[in-house]
Design an enzyme around this catalytic site. Structure first.
Site, PDB file in Angstrom:
ATOM      1  N   GLU A 248      -8.264  -9.045  15.384  1.00 51.54           N
ATOM      2  CA  GLU A 248      -7.564  -7.738  15.202  1.00 51.54           C
ATOM      3  C   GLU A 248      -8.777  -6.759  15.238  1.00 51.54           C
ATOM      4  OE1 GLU A 248      -3.540  -8.000  13.598  1.00 51.54           O
ATOM      5  OE2 GLU A 248      -4.900  -7.889  11.925  1.00 51.54           O
TER       6      GLU A 248
ATOM      7  N   HIS B 137      -6.947  -9.933   6.263  1.00 48.07           N
ATOM      8  CA  HIS B 137      -6.402  -8.861   7.035  1.00 48.07           C
ATOM      9  C   HIS B 137      -7.252  -7.589   6.694  1.00 48.07           C
ATOM     10  CE1 HIS B 137      -3.912  -5.511   8.823  1.00 48.07           C
ATOM     11  NE2 HIS B 137      -3.481  -6.312   9.237  1.00 48.07           N
TER      12      HIS B 137
ATOM     13  N   ASN C 286       3.954  -9.238  11.131  1.00 46.76           N
ATOM     14  CA  ASN C 286       3.380  -8.768   9.947  1.00 46.76           C
ATOM     15  C   ASN C 286       4.025  -7.342   9.519  1.00 46.76           C
ATOM     16  OD1 ASN C 286       1.689  -7.727   7.507  1.00 46.76           O
ATOM     17  ND2 ASN C 286      -0.035  -7.566   8.956  1.00 46.76           N
TER      18      ASN C 286
ATOM     19  N   SER D 175      -1.635  -2.851  17.768  1.00 45.11           N
ATOM     20  CA  SER D 175      -0.731  -2.023  18.624  1.00 45.11           C
ATOM     21  C   SER D 175      -0.145  -3.123  19.950  1.00 45.11           C
ATOM     22  CB  SER D 175      -1.572  -0.821  19.170  1.00 45.11           C
ATOM     23  OG  SER D 175      -2.133  -0.215  18.007  1.00 45.11           O
TER      24      SER D 175
ATOM     25  N   LYS E 253       3.971  -5.958   6.698  1.00 46.88           N
ATOM     26  CA  LYS E 253       3.165  -4.963   5.703  1.00 46.88           C
ATOM     27  C   LYS E 253       4.120  -4.565   4.764  1.00 46.88           C
ATOM     28  CE  LYS E 253       0.258  -4.103   9.461  1.00 46.88           C
ATOM     29  NZ  LYS E 253      -1.018  -3.126   9.856  1.00 46.88           N
TER      30      LYS E 253
ATOM     31  N   GLY F 259      -2.404  -0.197  14.310  1.00 44.13           N
ATOM     32  CA  GLY F 259      -1.415   0.961  13.762  1.00 44.13           C
ATOM     33  C   GLY F 259      -1.829   2.382  14.528  1.00 44.13           C
TER      34      GLY F 259
ATOM     35  N   GLU G 148      -6.629  -4.586   6.245  1.00 43.72           N
ATOM     36  CA  GLU G 148      -6.320  -3.703   5.154  1.00 43.72           C
ATOM     37  C   GLU G 148      -6.556  -4.141   3.860  1.00 43.72           C
ATOM     38  OE1 GLU G 148      -2.124  -3.330   6.747  1.00 43.72           O
ATOM     39  OE2 GLU G 148      -2.927  -2.371   8.520  1.00 43.72           O
TER      40      GLU G 148
HETATM   41  P1  PGA Z   1       0.060  -3.111  14.523  1.00 42.88           P
HETATM   42  O1  PGA Z   1      -0.470  -3.970  13.322  1.00 42.88           O
HETATM   43  O2  PGA Z   1       0.737  -4.012  15.209  1.00 42.88           O
HETATM   44  O3  PGA Z   1       0.852  -2.206  13.846  1.00 42.88           O
HETATM   45  O4  PGA Z   1      -1.282  -2.401  15.014  1.00 42.88           O
HETATM   46  C1  PGA Z   1      -1.238  -5.206  13.528  1.00 42.88           C
HETATM   47  C2  PGA Z   1      -1.480  -5.698  12.105  1.00 42.88           C
HETATM   48  O5  PGA Z   1      -2.065  -4.902  11.208  1.00 42.88           O
HETATM   49  O6  PGA Z   1      -1.557  -7.214  12.076  1.00 42.88           O
END
Ligand code: PGA
Length: 250
Positions: free
Chosen positions: A166, A94, A9, A212, A11, A172, A96
């Site tokens: 998640e 997601h 992903n 992460s 982003k 993140g 976000e």
């Molecule tokens: P990350 O993001 O690996 O940077 O924690 C995962 C995600 O948001 O799908």
């Protein structure tokens, strides 16, 4: 035996150059790999990616879609257009998008249905906040998101969905759920899938872990019995890290 799926992903990151570099490194690796790989770059890269991955085992994924197939929705992208860009997978729900863009379970559900109608496989993200985990509501929260996302879909459609667990506090932040925490939530997700879909659907559905995941922890995470892959954000942008995560999926 479920095949592992490693999804990137990106982003709102990446570039045409990073796409080239990533595909150059991954394409030869995928000739010998047993896992599936999907890369979800920003929409403007999708059409170039479609031709660049031809003949490789790398799939094209999108990060978002609108539930309507056309209309006055400035800035949005439709499922038919994603399909024209060769998109096979799309992330929905997601955290976000839920938090920053106010997406509700109902909207996410209608996106999922639109994707399925257009031959695109949804990666449905579910996960709890830190407060929900601390107050012990995390299982209930995730179960509710799953139900709203998947119950009542036709069996064929459920079979084309993938769930990504998640935990929001792990995205993140560098704070990964422990392999035990992740594996036990995956067990709960699969058990819930048995009742909201069927034991057959639950047994086949890939459940990814996201939050992460990096080159150092990927082996341990992906070797858990209930973890069928990873949804990788930050580390998927690192040309020296993502191939190692893919290798961990083999
Ligand atoms: P990350 O993001 O690996 O940077 O924690 C995962 C995600 O948001 O799908």
């Amino acid at each position: 035996m479920r095949t592992k799926l490693v999804a990137a992903n990106w982003k709102m990151n990446g570039s045409f150059k990073l796409l080239d570099e990533t595909l150059n490194v991954l394409s030869p690796l995928m000739e010998r790999a047993s896992c599936e790989v999907v890369i979800c770059p920003p929409d403007v890269l999708l059409y170039s990616m479609k031709s660049a991955v031809e003949g490789t085992r790398i799939a094209v994924g999108a990060q978002n879609v609108h539930s309507e197939i056309s209309g006055a929705f400035t800035g949005e992208t439709s499922a038919p257009l994603l399909q024209e860009c060769g998109v096979q997978w799309c992330i929905v729900g997601h955290s976000e998008r839920r938090i920053l863009f106010g997406e509700t379970d109902e909207f996410i559900r209608s996106k999922t249905e639109t994707l399925l109608k257009h031959g695109i496989r949804p990666i449905l993200c579910v996960g709890e906040t830190l407060e929900q985990r601390k107050s012990g509501n995390h299982e209930e929260m995730v179960i509710a998101q799953l139900g709203k996302g998947l119950s009542g879909l036709a069996v064929d459609d459920q079979n084309r969905c993938v769930v990504a667990y998640e935990p929001i506090w792990a995205i993140g932040t560098g704070k990964t759920a422990t392999p035990e925490q992740a594996n036990s939530m995956h067990k709960i997700v699969r058990k819930e899938l048995e009742s909201l879909a069927s034991p057959e659907v639950a047994g086949k559905m890939q459940i990814l872990y996201g939050g992460s995941v990096n080159a150092e922890n990927a082996d341990t995470i992906l070797s858990q019995s209930e973890i069928d892959g990873a949804l990788v954000g930050g580390a998927s942008l690192k040309i020296d890290a993502f191939p190692l995560i893919v290798a961990a999926g083999n």
